[in-house]
Motif scaffolding. Structure first.
Motif, short mmCIF file in Angstrom:
data_model
loop_
_atom_site.label_atom_id
_atom_site.label_comp_id
_atom_site.label_asym_id
_atom_site.label_seq_id
_atom_site.Cartn_x
_atom_site.Cartn_y
_atom_site.Cartn_z
N ALA A 15 -48.27 4.07 16.79
CA ALA A 15 -47.79 3.38 15.83
C ALA A 15 -48.55 3.46 14.14
O ALA A 15 -47.10 3.95 13.40
N TRP A 18 -49.10 7.42 13.40
CA TRP A 18 -48.37 8.22 13.11
C TRP A 18 -47.16 7.62 12.16
O TRP A 18 -46.03 8.47 11.40
N GLY A 19 -47.11 6.02 12.13
CA GLY A 19 -45.95 5.81 11.10
C GLY A 19 -46.33 5.74 9.40
O GLY A 19 -45.92 6.73 8.54
N SER A 20 -47.78 6.08 9.77
CA SER A 20 -48.52 6.86 8.32
C SER A 20 -48.93 8.01 7.49
O SER A 20 -49.51 7.68 6.23
N SER A 98 -39.52 9.30 6.69
CA SER A 98 -40.11 8.70 8.52
C SER A 98 -38.76 8.07 9.34
O SER A 98 -38.94 8.19 10.48
N THR A 254 -42.62 3.93 14.20
CA THR A 254 -42.95 4.73 13.71
C THR A 254 -42.79 4.58 12.24
O THR A 254 -42.36 4.79 10.94
N PRO A 255 -40.64 5.12 12.14
CA PRO A 255 -40.15 4.57 10.58
C PRO A 255 -40.10 2.89 10.12
O PRO A 255 -40.31 3.23 8.64
N VAL A 257 -42.87 1.53 10.27
CA VAL A 257 -44.13 1.76 9.68
C VAL A 257 -43.78 2.27 8.24
O VAL A 257 -44.62 1.65 6.85
N GLY A 258 -43.75 3.25 8.63
CA GLY A 258 -43.70 4.76 6.85
C GLY A 258 -42.89 3.96 6.22
O GLY A 258 -43.58 3.89 4.61
#
Length: 313
Positions: A15, A18-20, A98, A254-255, A257-258
């Motif tokens: 997470a 891939w989020g970063s 993201s 992931t979004p 985190v993004g």
């Protein structure tokens, strides 16, 4: 207990990594062109996977047909979307990119319905697609009118990238998965093929001067080695332990985190329609997979398509 903790740690790492990815792309663009970011990403990813394969003593496939399919996947899952996201982030925030990436499962449903007889559109899937489409319209802000600016074009490029992902996951299931190839070997094959495909026109599309600061280099290394390389290995372990459906729930994280990293690191503004659109997209994903219906928890393991490809950066 240690094994379960290790799998949970890999899930959290997925997470975060891939989020970063979208933050890494944004920072990489401070010193590299979009094509250079995409090429470095697949090259470092392939190198990391090659090290894993060598350590595990896994042989490369000798089936020419499989390599042909991997070449197709490399375009749909690596070369095209990586270029599109890198180009798009010149004009949109990493957080917004993201969020658009989270539409991947919805587009996978569309391609699966068209290409896989067992994945026809049902009422829950249609409802999920409609919710997801409403989320996309909210993200774009259609009530403001159509402005053919770079920002709108960049948003369409993000959707183009996730459309490639959706087509790639269905192609993988139909033409690659039945061959029983090791997932890490498949990941190496597609990243190595994408490296070759992007390197061939590099003299024409990646010739801009580079400004390599420590931040740019570290961001591209993280994007390639972790996000495009080792993350495949972690994802394989999570899928094997938790099952495809539960592993694919990384899509919902992931979004988050993004967006959080974009705000904290790059001080990107967040407009109200972005989290609102993200909520609609996630609800659409849940609805299209039947997880909003009564008894969904007991049936969430049933569809193998759901785990074919968590949305990546």
């Amino acid at each position: 207990m240690a094994g379960r903790f290790g799998i949970a740690a890999r899930f959290v790492a997925l997470a975060v990594v891939w989020g970063s990815s979208f933050l890494s792309i944004k920072v990489g663009l401070q010193g590299l062109s979009p094509a250079q970011v995409a090429l470095a990403r697949v090259a470092f990813g392939a190198l990391a996977l090659a090290v894993v394969l060598a350590a595990r003593r896994r042989p490369l496939p000798r089936d020419p047909a499989l390599w042909g399919h991997l070449a197709v996947v490399s375009v749909l899952l690596c070369a095209a979307p990586f270029l599109l996201f890198s180009w798009a982030e010149q004009y949109v925030s990493s957080g917004l990119a993201s969020i658009f990436n989270a539409t991947t499962p919805l587009l996978t449903v569309v391609f699966a319905a068209a290409a896989l007889p067992a994945e026809r559109l049902t009422a829950p899937r249609v409802a999920g697609l409609l919710l997801g489409f409403a989320g996309v319209l909210t993200l774009v802000g259609v009530w403001q009118g159509v402005d053919l600016s770079h920002q709108l074009t960049a948003q369409l490029a993000c959707l183009g990238a996730t459309t490639c992902y959706g087509a790639a996951f269905v192609y993988l299931r139909r033409f690659v998965s039945p061959r029983g190839a090791d997932p890490v070997v498949v990941a190496f094959g597609q990243t190595a093929s994408a490296t070759v495909l992007l390197a061939l026109p590099a003299s024409a599309i990646a010739v801009q001067p580079m400004h390599l600061t420590a931040a740019v280099v570290l961001s591209v290394l993280a994007l390639g080695v972790l996000g495009t390389g080792l993350a495949y290995v972690w994802n394989t372990a999570v899928v094997s332990s938790w099952g495809a459906a539960h592993a694919s729930s990384v899509t919902y994280l992931t979004p988050v985190v993004g967006v959080v990293l974009g705000v904290l690191v790059l001080h990107e503004p967040v407009h109200w329609n972005e989290p609102a659109g993200a909520v609609l997209v996630v609800l659409g994903i849940l609805a299209s997979h039947g997880k909003l219906a009564p008894g969904a928890a007991s049936s969430s393991r049933s569809s193998p398509l759901r785990g074919d490809g968590p949305a990546r950066g």
